[in-house]
Design an enzyme around this catalytic site. Structure first.
Site, PDB file in Angstrom:
ATOM      1  N   LYS A 154       0.716  -1.430  -0.009  1.00  0.00           N
ATOM      2  CA  LYS A 154      -0.346   0.286   0.168  1.00  0.00           C
ATOM      3  C   LYS A 154       1.314   1.249  -0.163  1.00  0.00           C
ATOM      4  O   LYS A 154       0.369   2.284  -0.706  1.00  0.00           O
ATOM      5  CB  LYS A 154      -0.592   0.483   1.333  1.00  0.00           C
ATOM      6  CG  LYS A 154      -2.254  -0.943   1.004  1.00  0.00           C
ATOM      7  CD  LYS A 154      -2.988  -0.991   2.085  1.00  0.00           C
ATOM      8  CE  LYS A 154      -3.709  -2.132   2.746  1.00  0.00           C
ATOM      9  NZ  LYS A 154      -4.945  -2.224   2.917  1.00  0.00           N
ATOM     10  N   ASP A 194     -10.309   1.333   2.299  1.00  0.00           N
ATOM     11  CA  ASP A 194     -10.596   1.854   3.098  1.00  0.00           C
ATOM     12  C   ASP A 194     -11.249   2.540   3.893  1.00  0.00           C
ATOM     13  O   ASP A 194     -11.409   2.333   5.036  1.00  0.00           O
ATOM     14  CB  ASP A 194      -8.838   0.646   3.973  1.00  0.00           C
ATOM     15  CG  ASP A 194      -8.556  -0.510   3.210  1.00  0.00           C
ATOM     16  OD1 ASP A 194      -9.657  -1.264   2.787  1.00  0.00           O
ATOM     17  OD2 ASP A 194      -7.563  -0.482   2.801  1.00  0.00           O
TER      18      ASP A 194
END
Length: 283
Positions: A65, A101
């Protein structure tokens, strides 16, 4: 046929292909979603290769990420605030990084929460915590957040990142039960209790849970962790980790395709897969 996928290591256990392919099929979208295991040293080559063969978008999971955050040409506000990218859209002008997210986590807990600022206790200080703090900064500014972790420098770094919107303080790990008892919202972000160590919980004294609380464990293998069972037995409202996985997927699907996602189909695909795993003694 349009290509989508998820990159990470490990990644073959991911439920995202099950969820996304079910959504494509339900809506008649001519697309396929595949898992790609990518070593950290191969990340840039993998991203360039996916773009070269015409991939439309990818999800990004551990440990990539941050690397993808640095690689993309443009980022959304959520990605900038979370300092991480979990979804990419390839366009003719470059790759755009986003972070679902953030909105996905919020969608998983918001139905249980009232209005106004919150008192939150977060167990752990790993990468998922930044997405949660970003969501709280956007949706519940001025909330008080106790980050319970063993390394104070991690919590101090989060306090600096989010101090403009939230009051973030470090709570030493031995003091976590007191922080939980004071909280409206409790989120478990450590690997404690994850398969196969299913009889472990970060909480040793379940009396810290209160009936008015919303309690979530972002672990979803197993779906019903000991931590959640402890909270539920004390009357708290609980949210499982699969709900965050599903909602971040819903938000990614909608961001890529610019159409409403078949939420019910995606939920059913994930929960049925997890139930099969549990029945077979995994997760």
């Amino acid at each position: 046929m349009r290509l989508f996928g998820v990159i990470g290591k490990p990644v073959m256990h991911s439920l995202s292909p099950t969820m996304m392919n079910a959504a494509f099929q339900a809506q008649g979208v001519d697309a396929v979603y595949l898992p790609f295991q990518v070593e950290p040293g191969d990340l840039v080559d993998a991203l360039r290769g996916l773009r070269a063969i015409g991939a439309v978008g990818i999800n990004v999971t551990i440990p990539h990420k941050l690397g993808v955050y640095d690689w993309v040409e443009a980022r959304t506000e959520e990605a900038e605030m979370a300092r991480a990218v979990n979804v990419v859209r390839f366009t003719p002008t470059g790759a755009v990084g986003h972070n679902t997210d953030v909105s996905g986590w919020w969608a998983s807990v918001a139905p249980f929460l009232g209005e106004g600022s919150l008192k939150a206790a977060i167990l752990g200080a790993g990468g998922s915590v930044q997405a949660i703090l970003t969501a709280l900064a956007k949706e519940r500014p001025r909330s008080e957040v106790s980050v319970c972790c063993r390394r104070p420098e991690q919590a101090e770094a989060l306090a600096q990142l989010y101090g403009e919107w939230l009051s973030v303080r470090h709570v030493a790990w031995p003091d976590r039960h007191e922080a939980i008892a004071r909280a409206d919202l409790v989120v478990q972000c450590t690997p404690i209790g994850m398969w196969p160590r299913v009889e472990e919980s970060p909480v040793e004294s379940p009396e810290c849970f209160q009936p008015h609380q919303v309690v979530q464990d972002i672990v979803y293998r197993p779906l019903h962790t000991l931590f959640l069972r402890q909270a539920q037995a004390r009357g708290a409202k609980v949210a499982d980790g699969a709900s965050m996985l599903i909602w971040q997927g819903v938000k990614a699907y909608e961001w890529w395709l610019e159409r409403e996602a078949p939420v019910d189909v995606m939920q059913r695909a994930v929960y049925e897969a997890l139930e099969r795993e549990e029945a077979n003694g995994h997760g």
